[in-house]
Motif scaffolding. Structure first.
Motif, PDB file in Angstrom:
ATOM      1  N   VAL B  35       0.845  -1.205   0.000  1.00  0.00           N
ATOM      2  CA  VAL B  35       0.000   0.000   0.000  1.00  0.00           C
ATOM      3  C   VAL B  35       0.885   1.263   0.000  1.00  0.00           C
ATOM      4  CG1 VAL B  35      -1.656   1.343   1.391  1.00  0.00           C
ATOM      5  CG2 VAL B  35      -1.982  -1.114   1.102  1.00  0.00           C
ATOM      6  N   GLY B  36       1.915   1.249   0.827  1.00  0.00           N
ATOM      7  CA  GLY B  36       2.827   2.396   0.920  1.00  0.00           C
ATOM      8  C   GLY B  36       3.564   2.656  -0.385  1.00  0.00           C
ATOM      9  N   THR B  37       3.952   1.572  -1.074  1.00  0.00           N
ATOM     10  CA  THR B  37       4.667   1.725  -2.352  1.00  0.00           C
ATOM     11  C   THR B  37       3.744   2.344  -3.408  1.00  0.00           C
ATOM     12  OG1 THR B  37       6.035  -0.184  -1.833  1.00  0.00           O
ATOM     13  CG2 THR B  37       5.958   0.483  -4.140  1.00  0.00           C
ATOM     14  N   VAL B  38       2.536   1.824  -3.497  1.00  0.00           N
ATOM     15  CA  VAL B  38       1.570   2.379  -4.469  1.00  0.00           C
ATOM     16  C   VAL B  38       1.286   3.847  -4.122  1.00  0.00           C
ATOM     17  CG1 VAL B  38      -0.808   2.223  -5.314  1.00  0.00           C
ATOM     18  CG2 VAL B  38       0.551   0.140  -5.026  1.00  0.00           C
ATOM     19  N   GLY B  39       1.062   4.104  -2.834  1.00  0.00           N
ATOM     20  CA  GLY B  39       0.782   5.480  -2.390  1.00  0.00           C
ATOM     21  C   GLY B  39       1.950   6.414  -2.672  1.00  0.00           C
ATOM     22  N   LEU B  41       4.606   5.963  -4.835  1.00  0.00           N
ATOM     23  CA  LEU B  41       5.054   6.097  -6.224  1.00  0.00           C
ATOM     24  C   LEU B  41       3.987   6.697  -7.133  1.00  0.00           C
ATOM     25  CD1 LEU B  41       7.156   2.837  -6.908  1.00  0.00           C
ATOM     26  CD2 LEU B  41       7.927   5.080  -6.180  1.00  0.00           C
ATOM     27  N   TRP B  42       2.708   6.414  -6.846  1.00  0.00           N
ATOM     28  CA  TRP B  42       1.685   6.809  -7.821  1.00  0.00           C
ATOM     29  C   TRP B  42       0.592   7.733  -7.292  1.00  0.00           C
ATOM     30  CZ3 TRP B  42       3.405   1.534  -8.051  1.00  0.00           C
ATOM     31  CH2 TRP B  42       4.276   1.312  -9.118  1.00  0.00           C
ATOM     32  N   ILE B  43       0.321   7.708  -5.985  1.00  0.00           N
ATOM     33  CA  ILE B  43      -0.786   8.540  -5.491  1.00  0.00           C
ATOM     34  C   ILE B  43      -0.273   9.896  -4.986  1.00  0.00           C
ATOM     35  CG2 ILE B  43      -2.670   8.699  -3.800  1.00  0.00           C
ATOM     36  CD1 ILE B  43      -2.928   5.622  -4.043  1.00  0.00           C
ATOM     37  N   ALA B  44       0.850   9.899  -4.270  1.00  0.00           N
ATOM     38  CA  ALA B  44       1.398  11.170  -3.765  1.00  0.00           C
ATOM     39  C   ALA B  44       1.775  12.077  -4.943  1.00  0.00           C
ATOM     40  CB  ALA B  44       2.623  10.894  -2.895  1.00  0.00           C
ATOM     41  N   PRO B  45       1.489  13.371  -4.818  1.00  0.00           N
ATOM     42  CA  PRO B  45       1.864  14.277  -5.933  1.00  0.00           C
ATOM     43  C   PRO B  45       3.370  14.529  -5.945  1.00  0.00           C
ATOM     44  CG  PRO B  45       0.944  15.519  -4.094  1.00  0.00           C
ATOM     45  CD  PRO B  45       0.836  14.075  -3.709  1.00  0.00           C
ATOM     46  N   ARG B  55      10.331  10.850  -4.465  1.00  0.00           N
ATOM     47  CA  ARG B  55       9.687   9.562  -4.148  1.00  0.00           C
ATOM     48  C   ARG B  55      10.671   8.554  -3.524  1.00  0.00           C
ATOM     49  NH1 ARG B  55       4.723  10.240  -6.254  1.00  0.00           N
ATOM     50  NH2 ARG B  55       4.590  11.599  -8.061  1.00  0.00           N
ATOM     51  N   ILE B  56      11.949   8.808  -3.696  1.00  0.00           N
ATOM     52  CA  ILE B  56      12.973   7.951  -3.059  1.00  0.00           C
ATOM     53  C   ILE B  56      12.814   7.984  -1.534  1.00  0.00           C
ATOM     54  CG2 ILE B  56      15.484   7.649  -2.755  1.00  0.00           C
ATOM     55  CD1 ILE B  56      15.796   8.786  -5.614  1.00  0.00           C
ATOM     56  N   ILE B  57      12.191   9.042  -1.035  1.00  0.00           N
ATOM     57  CA  ILE B  57      11.989   9.170   0.427  1.00  0.00           C
ATOM     58  C   ILE B  57      11.246   7.958   0.988  1.00  0.00           C
ATOM     59  CG2 ILE B  57       9.720  10.362   0.502  1.00  0.00           C
ATOM     60  CD1 ILE B  57      10.881  12.278   2.561  1.00  0.00           C
ATOM     61  N   TYR B  58      10.352   7.360   0.188  1.00  0.00           N
ATOM     62  CA  TYR B  58       9.525   6.244   0.688  1.00  0.00           C
ATOM     63  C   TYR B  58      10.347   4.976   0.945  1.00  0.00           C
ATOM     64  CZ  TYR B  58       5.843   9.448  -0.360  1.00  0.00           C
ATOM     65  OH  TYR B  58       5.059  10.576  -0.366  1.00  0.00           O
ATOM     66  N   PHE B  59      11.556   4.925   0.400  1.00  0.00           N
ATOM     67  CA  PHE B  59      12.444   3.789   0.668  1.00  0.00           C
ATOM     68  C   PHE B  59      13.580   4.199   1.605  1.00  0.00           C
ATOM     69  CE2 PHE B  59      10.643   3.592  -3.611  1.00  0.00           C
ATOM     70  CZ  PHE B  59       9.830   2.492  -3.439  1.00  0.00           C
ATOM     71  N   HIS B  60      14.003   5.447   1.448  1.00  0.00           N
ATOM     72  CA  HIS B  60      15.167   5.915   2.210  1.00  0.00           C
ATOM     73  C   HIS B  60      14.845   6.152   3.688  1.00  0.00           C
ATOM     74  CE1 HIS B  60      18.849   8.125   3.056  1.00  0.00           C
ATOM     75  NE2 HIS B  60      18.133   9.128   3.516  1.00  0.00           N
ATOM     76  N   VAL B  61      13.765   6.876   3.959  1.00  0.00           N
ATOM     77  CA  VAL B  61      13.481   7.257   5.359  1.00  0.00           C
ATOM     78  C   VAL B  61      13.119   6.045   6.235  1.00  0.00           C
ATOM     79  CG1 VAL B  61      11.874   8.558   6.827  1.00  0.00           C
ATOM     80  CG2 VAL B  61      13.015   9.694   4.931  1.00  0.00           C
ATOM     81  N   PRO B  62      12.225   5.127   5.788  1.00  0.00           N
ATOM     82  CA  PRO B  62      11.954   3.961   6.657  1.00  0.00           C
ATOM     83  C   PRO B  62      13.210   3.113   6.905  1.00  0.00           C
ATOM     84  CG  PRO B  62      10.263   4.155   4.963  1.00  0.00           C
ATOM     85  CD  PRO B  62      11.338   5.118   4.604  1.00  0.00           C
ATOM     86  N   MET B 201       1.416  13.314   0.936  1.00  0.00           N
ATOM     87  CA  MET B 201       2.762  12.737   0.839  1.00  0.00           C
ATOM     88  C   MET B 201       3.124  12.010   2.130  1.00  0.00           C
ATOM     89  SD  MET B 201       4.711  16.008  -0.687  1.00  0.00           S
ATOM     90  CE  MET B 201       4.783  16.402  -2.419  1.00  0.00           C
ATOM     91  N   LEU B 202       2.620  12.555   3.241  1.00  0.00           N
ATOM     92  CA  LEU B 202       3.006  12.034   4.559  1.00  0.00           C
ATOM     93  C   LEU B 202       2.386  10.660   4.847  1.00  0.00           C
ATOM     94  CD1 LEU B 202       4.463  12.603   7.272  1.00  0.00           C
ATOM     95  CD2 LEU B 202       2.347  13.663   8.058  1.00  0.00           C
ATOM     96  N   ILE B 203       1.114  10.482   4.472  1.00  0.00           N
ATOM     97  CA  ILE B 203       0.419   9.230   4.816  1.00  0.00           C
ATOM     98  C   ILE B 203       1.116   7.998   4.205  1.00  0.00           C
ATOM     99  CG2 ILE B 203      -1.766   7.942   4.582  1.00  0.00           C
ATOM    100  CD1 ILE B 203      -3.161  10.716   5.033  1.00  0.00           C
ATOM    101  N   PRO B 204       1.454   8.012   2.888  1.00  0.00           N
ATOM    102  CA  PRO B 204       2.183   6.842   2.367  1.00  0.00           C
ATOM    103  C   PRO B 204       3.521   6.604   3.088  1.00  0.00           C
ATOM    104  CG  PRO B 204       1.414   8.217   0.560  1.00  0.00           C
ATOM    105  CD  PRO B 204       1.156   8.980   1.819  1.00  0.00           C
ATOM    106  N   LEU B 205       4.161   7.706   3.513  1.00  0.00           N
ATOM    107  CA  LEU B 205       5.442   7.551   4.225  1.00  0.00           C
ATOM    108  C   LEU B 205       5.230   6.863   5.574  1.00  0.00           C
ATOM    109  CD1 LEU B 205       8.473   8.081   4.297  1.00  0.00           C
ATOM    110  CD2 LEU B 205       8.009  10.324   5.266  1.00  0.00           C
ATOM    111  N   LEU B 206       4.159   7.259   6.268  1.00  0.00           N
ATOM    112  CA  LEU B 206       3.871   6.631   7.569  1.00  0.00           C
ATOM    113  C   LEU B 206       3.470   5.161   7.381  1.00  0.00           C
ATOM    114  CD1 LEU B 206       1.912   9.513   9.373  1.00  0.00           C
ATOM    115  CD2 LEU B 206       4.291   8.825   9.712  1.00  0.00           C
ATOM    116  N   VAL B 207       2.743   4.878   6.301  1.00  0.00           N
ATOM    117  CA  VAL B 207       2.359   3.487   6.017  1.00  0.00           C
ATOM    118  C   VAL B 207       3.611   2.649   5.738  1.00  0.00           C
ATOM    119  CG1 VAL B 207       1.126   1.991   4.381  1.00  0.00           C
ATOM    120  CG2 VAL B 207       0.045   4.081   5.191  1.00  0.00           C
TER     121      VAL B 207
END
Lengths: 51, 245
Positions: B35-39, B41-45, B55-62, B201-207
């Protein structure tokens, strides 16, 4: 297939994603393999003691 | 309280509990990461400044979060094992190291990939990057020390000291962006104050963060089970379990 591109950053985004998923899968594989090898070793030890 | 600690520190209890929890943690992690990856890469603006590179933040920060959390957990478990001589605590510490090291590698590599288009370089010797590299070497040092000592009890004690001393590096990583001039941006999410990100942007990151955390604990339990076998191989309960499984 346009949804797979991220402007001029496609390579950077996908290489980060793929690298992350490869490491996650490697974590699962290596942890399971280590546990299984320890179980096998313990079983062999047990079998040797029973003989 | 002591009864709880004693019960939770009991390897047979942990073996049973982890056996039931690993599949749950694993499946929850899988769903959250998907869910976080889809959010992400594709849902967050796209970011107004960094565009899609952000979008690299979704892999780097966690990954960066778990690299540090893994070390703190390892040091705490090592300290508990050293002070109260709880074998399970040493087993948890030993299990944390390879997982934490792997997340540190991901944090460094994705940070480097992100740095190239944003900073124009793969690497700079600034405080945040260098202290994270030191963290990776601390993990390697811990694992190398354990591997160098045959006796499990001695390896537990010696590596615990290294883990505890090395924890000083964690606040250095955390505050490096405030104490020194650095190319690295300050914390995006902090406990105090409003996050610097829009909720979309924040919600997919938290997921993703939650998914990675569940993943960490699922793998940690599998690895801890392996460590328990090494420490309890002569115990009757383990012989019964191994023979039955």
């Amino acid at each position: 297939m346009e949804f797979l591109t991220f402007g001029k950053y496609t390579w950077y985004v996908w290489s980060s994603a793929i690298l992350t998923f490869v490491v996650l899968l490697a974590n699962v594989y290596l942890a399971r393999r280590r546990l299984q090898s320890r179980i096998d070793m313990a079983r062999r030890r047990l079998a040797a003691e029973e003989v | 309280m002591w009864e709880f600690i004693h019960k939770f520190g009991s390897p047979p209890h942990f073996w049973r509990l982890s056996g039931a929890m690993i599949p749950w943690f694993g499946w929850i992690a899988l769903v959250l990461i998907m869910v976080g990856t889809v959010g992400g890469l594709w849902i967050a603006p796209p970011d107004y400044q960094q565009l899609d590179a952000f979008r690299i933040i979704y892999f780097h920060v966690p990954s960066a979060w778990l690299s540090q959390f893994g070390y703190v957990l390892m040091a705490m478990a090592a300290a508990v094992g050293l002070v109260w001589r709880i074998k399970l605590a040493h087993a948890v510490a030993a299990a944390c190291a390879p997982i934490g090291a792997s997340f540190t590698v991901v944090a460094l590599a994705t940070g480097s990939i992100w740095g190239k288009p944003m900073w124009g370089t793969w690497w700079v010797w600034d405080a945040r990057l260098t202290s994270t590299l030191v963290l990776l070497f601390l993990y390697f040092g811990y694992m190398a020390l354990r591997a160098a000592i045959d006796d499990e009890n001695r390896a537990d004690r010696a590596s615990a000291l290294l883990a505890i001393i090395g924890v000083i590096n964690i606040p250095i990583i955390k505050y490096s962006v405030e104490w020194w001039n650095t190319l690295h941006q300050p914390a995006t999410i902090s406990k105090l104050g409003k996050p610097a990100m829009d909720p979309s942007m924040l919600i997919p990151l938290l997921v993703m963060w939650l998914g990675f955390t569940f993943f960490f604990f699922a793998v940690l339990m599998v690895r801890t089970r392996g460590e328990i076998i090494a420490r309890e191989r002569n115990k009757k309960w383990l012989r019964d379990v191994i023979g039955r499984d």
